[in-house]
Design an enzyme around this catalytic site. Structure first.
Site: not given
Ligand SMILES: Nc1ncnc2c1ncn2[C@@H]1O[C@H](COP(=O)(O)OP(=O)(O)OP(=O)(O)O)[C@@H](O)[C@H]1O
Ligand SMILES: [Mg+2]
Ligand SMILES: *[C@@H]1O[C@H](CO)[C@@H](O)[C@H](O)[C@H]1NC(C)=O
Ligand SMILES: *[C@@H]1O[C@H](CO)[C@@H](O)[C@H](O)[C@H]1NC(C)=O
Length: 594
Positions: A316-320, A322-323, A337, A432
């Site tokens: 996944g990827c989010g505001g901060f 890549t996961v 992360k 958040d």
């Molecule tokens: N510990 C984890 N275990 C399993 N999946 C995860 C985990 N952390 C994140 N993910 C997956 O990765 C995705 C992206 O997470 P990320 O925190 O980078 O973005 P976000 O939650 O959409 O936004 P933000 O950056 O505001 O937290 C999540 O929606 C989730 O599906």
């Molecule tokens: Mg998140």
């Protein structure tokens, strides 16, 4: 027949009464009673607004022209009034002043306010009006003051407003307006402090150069085959304007969506490149820090694994950033992360802050196991949660969460958040809370993730700009206005989260936006109509009505516009435990407590 005669007599009486009361009040009074009916009035401001009066001229907040008895002033500022204002208000055609500022009105600013052509002062600031500014306000040729500041207005400022000859005070600050500020006519008189706090406005007044693509709505091509307007010649100019503003609003929304999508895409892309870079970053003096021996591996074992991470491991990827998913040889799985950008502040405080975050252990919080620190990149190591995020569970899958699962998730998230607010030292404000930051384990138990990150990773300049796209619907109005996060702004976001879980709808679902509402506006609307049970997701099986009522009650209190009226998270947990009938004691399922 006796009964027949009686009936006849009674119906005559009723008709007589209706006619009487119809005569009793002037048309302006009738309009005001309609206005009153759509407004929730906790302080009983409307107590003496009575149907029986001949005219509304002595009602609280109302003044009339002494000769014509037409309403000229409607002034109800700084109360707790809440509700929609309908186009009916356009019937008050002698209105000179309308002051509804600093209440909790929501929905659109009615376009037929443009019919009140004698209006001189219009004060609507400090409410929750959404949608765009109606171009019809450009018909108010007597208008001197127009204050729309501190609402949730979007779209562009209609150029028609620049043609108002008498406009001498204008304020649109702290909204979500976009595009070019008119620079001609009466707008020559207004400067920066009339427009500040709208991220996407541009123009000379703000010293922001307009990019041509964003500049004006005029560049959008007209949509063919759009409805009705054509038949009525008289109003055709109007409907074009309306159409343009609608297109502009949709355009602005699309732009925001596109930016969000793009951001994610870029992250993904960078993530890919970084996937290769990860190894390089790390070989030059990287170290793995583990908390409490939580990560029973040699540093080198982990570093070696990191070398081989690539785009296939991205989850996944989010505001901060890549996961990634990291599987160790012994079968343990972690989520990594990788922070996309680092800044000076981060370098200085990273270790100390993470030490604090790493020390926090709780059943309903995602465990931070350690981190990898290298000069050019930061990687956080979390437990991997096999159930993915609540966002996906609610909006992305075909099998829907049933009632018990939803209640259980709300409970868990509430407990996790309450722990952060009340039992940690130092206390932690999440900042958040949203469905993508609630993760689920294999038994659909909630774990709050990413706590403390917003504070650590957002420098003050960028926080709204980079974050708002994904988080918009969850932010408390006081947070949007001041930018200051408190426990109570978390509680607001939690209330939105409850509504999202109950309804299965995203806080900014397009069905709300069409009506100029968000999920909170929708709740207020349903409560007003006493239809709040309709909020429940039709796909949710096993709903218990008493628990639903209780949850709606808790959510409504959490999303109160006044932070002081919101409960603490401790109180939320208490109420949930005592009022909401919980399914089974979930403690039995606690698979990996330490
Ligand atoms: N510990 C984890 N275990 C399993 N999946 C995860 C985990 N952390 C994140 N993910 C997956 O990765 C995705 C992206 O997470 P990320 O925190 O980078 O973005 P976000 O939650 O959409 O936004 P933000 O950056 O505001 O937290 C999540 O929606 C989730 O599906
Ligand atoms: Mg998140
Ligand atoms: C406003 O004016 C338009 C056009 O004159 C008219 O059709 C509409 O009914 C008016 N609205 C109200 C609420 O009076
Ligand atoms: C506009 O409103 C904001 C907040 O309501 C205020 O700070 C600002 O001074 C106002 N600007 C003008 C020109 O009145």
């Amino acid at each position: 027949m006796v009964t027949g005669q009686k009936l006849c007599f009674m119906s005559t009486l009723i008709v007589y009464c209706v006619v009487q009361s119809g005569n009793a009040i002037s048309p302006d009074g009738e309009t005001l009673l309609g206005f009153k009916a759509a407004v929730v009035d906790p302080d009983r401001v409307f107590l003496q607004w009575r149907q029986e009066d001949a005219d509304p001229c002595k009602w609280k907040g109302v003044r009339c022209d002494p000769q014509t008895k037409r309403v000229t002033y409607l002034s109800l500022p700084s109360g707790r009034l809440s509700g929609l204002i309908t186009n009916e208000i356009g019937k008050l055609s002698s209105l000179k002043l309308l002051a509804l500022n600093d209440n909790s009105f929501y929905g659109n600013i009615p376009s037929e306010l443009g019919n009140c052509t004698e209006l001189q002062f219009l004060y609507l600031q400090g409410n929750f009006f959404g949608g765009s500014i109606p171009p019809e306000l450009g018909k108010l040729s007597e208008l001197e003051t127009l204050d729309l500041s501190s609402n949730s207005l979007s779209g562009s400022i209609p150029p028609s407003l620049a043609n108002l000859p008498k406009l001498s005070a204008f304020n649109a600050s702290t909204n979500f307006l976009t595009g070019r500020i008119p620079s001609e006519g009466s707008f020559l008189k207004f400067f920066k402090d009339s427009f500040v706090g709208n991220r996407l406005l541009c123009g000379a007044q703000l010293d922001v150069v307009c990019q041509d693509s964003v500049g004006g709505p005029s560049s959008t091509s007209p949509t063919p085959g759009s409805d009705s307007g054509a038949s009525r010649r008289k109003s055709s100019r109007y409907s074009t304007r309306l159409l343009i503003s609608a297109v502009a609003t949709v355009g602005a929304l699309l732009l925001v969506a596109l930016m969000c999508f793009w951001g994610c895409f870029l992250y993904k892309k960078f993530g890919k490149n970084d996937g290769q870079n990860l190894a390089m970053d790390i070989s030059e003096g990287a170290s793995i820090v583990m908390f409490h021996g939580d990560l029973p591996y040699a540093s080198n074992d982990i570093l070696k694994k990191l070398e081989y991470l690539d785009e296939d491991n991205i989850i996944g990827c989010g505001g901060f950033g890549t996961v990634y998913k990291l599987a160790m040889d012994d079968g343990n799985v972690f989520a990594l992360k990788k922070i996309a950008k680092t800044n000076e502040y981060l370098d200085r405080f990273f270790e100390r802050e993470l030490e604090i975050l790493g020390s926090i252990k709780h059943r309903y919080l995602v465990n931070l196991r350690g981190y990898c620190n290298s000069p050019s990149s930061k990687v956080l190591i979390y437990d991997f949660l096999p159930g993915g995020s609540l966002d996906e569970a609610l909006h992305g899958r075909s099998d829907h969460l049933d009632w018990d699962a939803r209640v259980n998730i709300i409970m868990g998230a509430a407990k996790g958040l309450a722990y952060m607010h009340h039992d940690c030292s130092p206390r932690i404000i999440h900042r958040d809370i949203k469905s993508s930051n609630i993760l689920l384990d294999g038994n659909l138990e909630a774990r709050v993730s990413d706590f403390g990150l917003a504070k650590l990773l957002e420098d003050s300049n960028s926080h709204i700009t980079t974050r708002v796209a994904g988080t918009f619907g969850y932010l408390a109005p006081d947070y949007m206005q001041t930018g200051r996060a408190t426990e109570k702004t978390d509680v607001y976001s939690f209330g939105v989260l409850i509504l999202e879980i109950l309804s299965g709808k995203r806080p900014t679902d397009s069905s709300f936006l069409e009506k100029g509402l968000n999920i909170v506006g929708w709740l207020n609307f349903l409560v007003m109509e006493n239809r709040q049970r309709e909020i429940i997701d039709p796909q949710c099986e096993g709903t218990q009505v008493e628990s639903l009522d209780a949850l709606i009650g808790v959510a409504a209190q959490c999303v109160s516009s006044n932070p002081e009226e919101r409960p603490t998270m401790h109180r939320v947990v208490q109420r949930l435990e005592s009022e909401v009938i919980t399914p089974c004691p979930s403690d039995f399922y606690d698979s990996n407590s330490d």
